[in-house]
Design a protein around this motif. Structure first.
Motif, PDB file in Angstrom:
ATOM      1  N   PHE A 141       8.231 -10.210   1.060  1.00 39.22           N
ATOM      2  CA  PHE A 141       7.068 -10.040   0.190  1.00 39.22           C
ATOM      3  C   PHE A 141       7.509  -9.585  -1.201  1.00 39.22           C
ATOM      4  CE2 PHE A 141       3.173  -7.909  -1.340  1.00 39.22           C
ATOM      5  CZ  PHE A 141       2.322  -8.998  -1.267  1.00 39.22           C
ATOM      6  N   ASP A 142       8.525  -8.706  -1.264  1.00 39.31           N
ATOM      7  CA  ASP A 142       9.058  -8.258  -2.559  1.00 39.31           C
ATOM      8  C   ASP A 142       9.637  -9.431  -3.349  1.00 39.31           C
ATOM      9  OD1 ASP A 142       8.325  -5.642  -2.143  1.00 39.31           O
ATOM     10  OD2 ASP A 142      10.329  -4.962  -1.565  1.00 39.31           O
ATOM     11  N   GLU A 143      10.347 -10.310  -2.651  1.00 43.12           N
ATOM     12  CA  GLU A 143      10.931 -11.492  -3.308  1.00 43.12           C
ATOM     13  C   GLU A 143       9.827 -12.410  -3.824  1.00 43.12           C
ATOM     14  OE1 GLU A 143      13.621 -14.130  -4.920  1.00 43.12           O
ATOM     15  OE2 GLU A 143      13.963 -12.101  -4.230  1.00 43.12           O
ATOM     16  N   LEU A 169      -2.054 -16.234   2.671  1.00 43.41           N
ATOM     17  CA  LEU A 169      -0.784 -15.511   2.688  1.00 43.41           C
ATOM     18  C   LEU A 169      -0.935 -14.171   3.403  1.00 43.41           C
ATOM     19  CD1 LEU A 169       2.170 -15.059   1.762  1.00 43.41           C
ATOM     20  CD2 LEU A 169       1.205 -14.045  -0.321  1.00 43.41           C
ATOM     21  N   LEU A 170      -1.985 -13.435   3.084  1.00 43.76           N
ATOM     22  CA  LEU A 170      -2.221 -12.137   3.724  1.00 43.76           C
ATOM     23  C   LEU A 170      -2.465 -12.310   5.225  1.00 43.76           C
ATOM     24  CD1 LEU A 170      -4.468 -10.441   1.015  1.00 43.76           C
ATOM     25  CD2 LEU A 170      -2.020 -10.050   1.438  1.00 43.76           C
ATOM     26  N   ARG A 226       3.946 -20.343  -0.431  1.00 47.02           N
ATOM     27  CA  ARG A 226       4.045 -21.059   0.849  1.00 47.02           C
ATOM     28  C   ARG A 226       5.480 -21.248   1.330  1.00 47.02           C
ATOM     29  NH1 ARG A 226      -0.886 -25.412   0.621  1.00 47.02           N
ATOM     30  NH2 ARG A 226      -2.418 -23.942   1.460  1.00 47.02           N
ATOM     31  N   GLU A 227       6.438 -20.870   0.500  1.00 51.29           N
ATOM     32  CA  GLU A 227       7.831 -21.004   0.909  1.00 51.29           C
ATOM     33  C   GLU A 227       8.148 -19.991   2.007  1.00 51.29           C
ATOM     34  OE1 GLU A 227      10.257 -20.708  -2.592  1.00 51.29           O
ATOM     35  OE2 GLU A 227       9.518 -22.605  -3.378  1.00 51.29           O
ATOM     36  N   GLN A 228       8.878 -20.425   2.986  1.00 50.27           N
ATOM     37  CA  GLN A 228       9.251 -19.577   4.121  1.00 50.27           C
ATOM     38  C   GLN A 228      10.529 -18.803   3.804  1.00 50.27           C
ATOM     39  OE1 GLN A 228       7.190 -19.398   6.813  1.00 50.27           O
ATOM     40  NE2 GLN A 228       5.881 -20.759   5.633  1.00 50.27           N
TER      41      GLN A 228
END
Length: 192
Positions: A88-90, A139-140, A82-84
């Motif tokens: 996506f890799d991170e 998330l998706l 949920r972090e902004q």
């Protein structure tokens, strides 16, 4: 009250947690099938009736512990998801690092990862997947809305990602690092 036992008052939630934690330890030592509520009460140092005050049965106690385990296990993963302001890799890298850091240190690990408790491990794995699925779907969906991905069926993909990991996570031939890397690379291939 059992002879020689001194009653110690505890808050209801504290007592309930104590019963669950000790029950899981006793299940691990004695085996789930062989353990009775009386055994659990004795290990906690309370009368059996107090166990039944919190749980109608051994099965309810166990399923409550599994549900709680799933929620506790998933909470830090959900926080990362949920972090902004992360790619996506991170996100995958951070979740894999968390998995590696916690591998073998999870609450009740001693019970769920005993060879003879394979069926209970499967139950726990599915409980985690069920708990995580709405969050992975969320998330998706967010990635779809931001045009970073174009996934037509986020429900199916979220289920595939989660349930597909079970075999890798439970593969004792692999180190935690290898498991994390494989899962990360497979998810990247799916999401391209």
């Amino acid at each position: 009250m059992a002879a020689g036992k001194v009653r110690i008052s505890k808050l209801p939630e504290e007592r309930k947690q104590e019963i669950m934690d000790i029950a899981m330890r006793v299940f691990g030592e004695k085996g789930y099938e062989q353990t009775t509520m009386r055994d659990i009460a004795e290990a906690v140092g309370i009368v059996p009736g107090l166990c039944y005050r919190y749980f109608k049965s051994k099965e309810e106690l166990f399923h409550t512990a599994v549900s709680q385990y799933a929620a506790e296990y998933c909470t830090p993963i959900i926080k990362i998801m949920r972090e902004q302001h992360q790619s996506f890799d991170e996100l995958l890298k951070r979740v894999a690092a968390l998995f590696i850091e916690r591998d073998g240190k999870e609450k009740y690990h001693f019970f769920f990862h005993k060879k003879e408790n394979h069926d209970f491990n499967t139950l726990m794995s599915y409980a985690i997947c069920e708990y995580m699925q709405p969050f992975v779907k969320e998330l998706l969906d967010t990635l779809n809305e931001s045009k970073k991905l174009s996934i037509p069926d986020t429900i199916s993909l979220s289920q595939f990602i989660l349930y597909g990991q079970i075999a890798i996570i439970n593969d004792d031939r692999l180190s935690a690092e290898e498991k994390g890397e494989r899962i990360k690379s497979y998810i990247k291939k799916l999401i391209k």
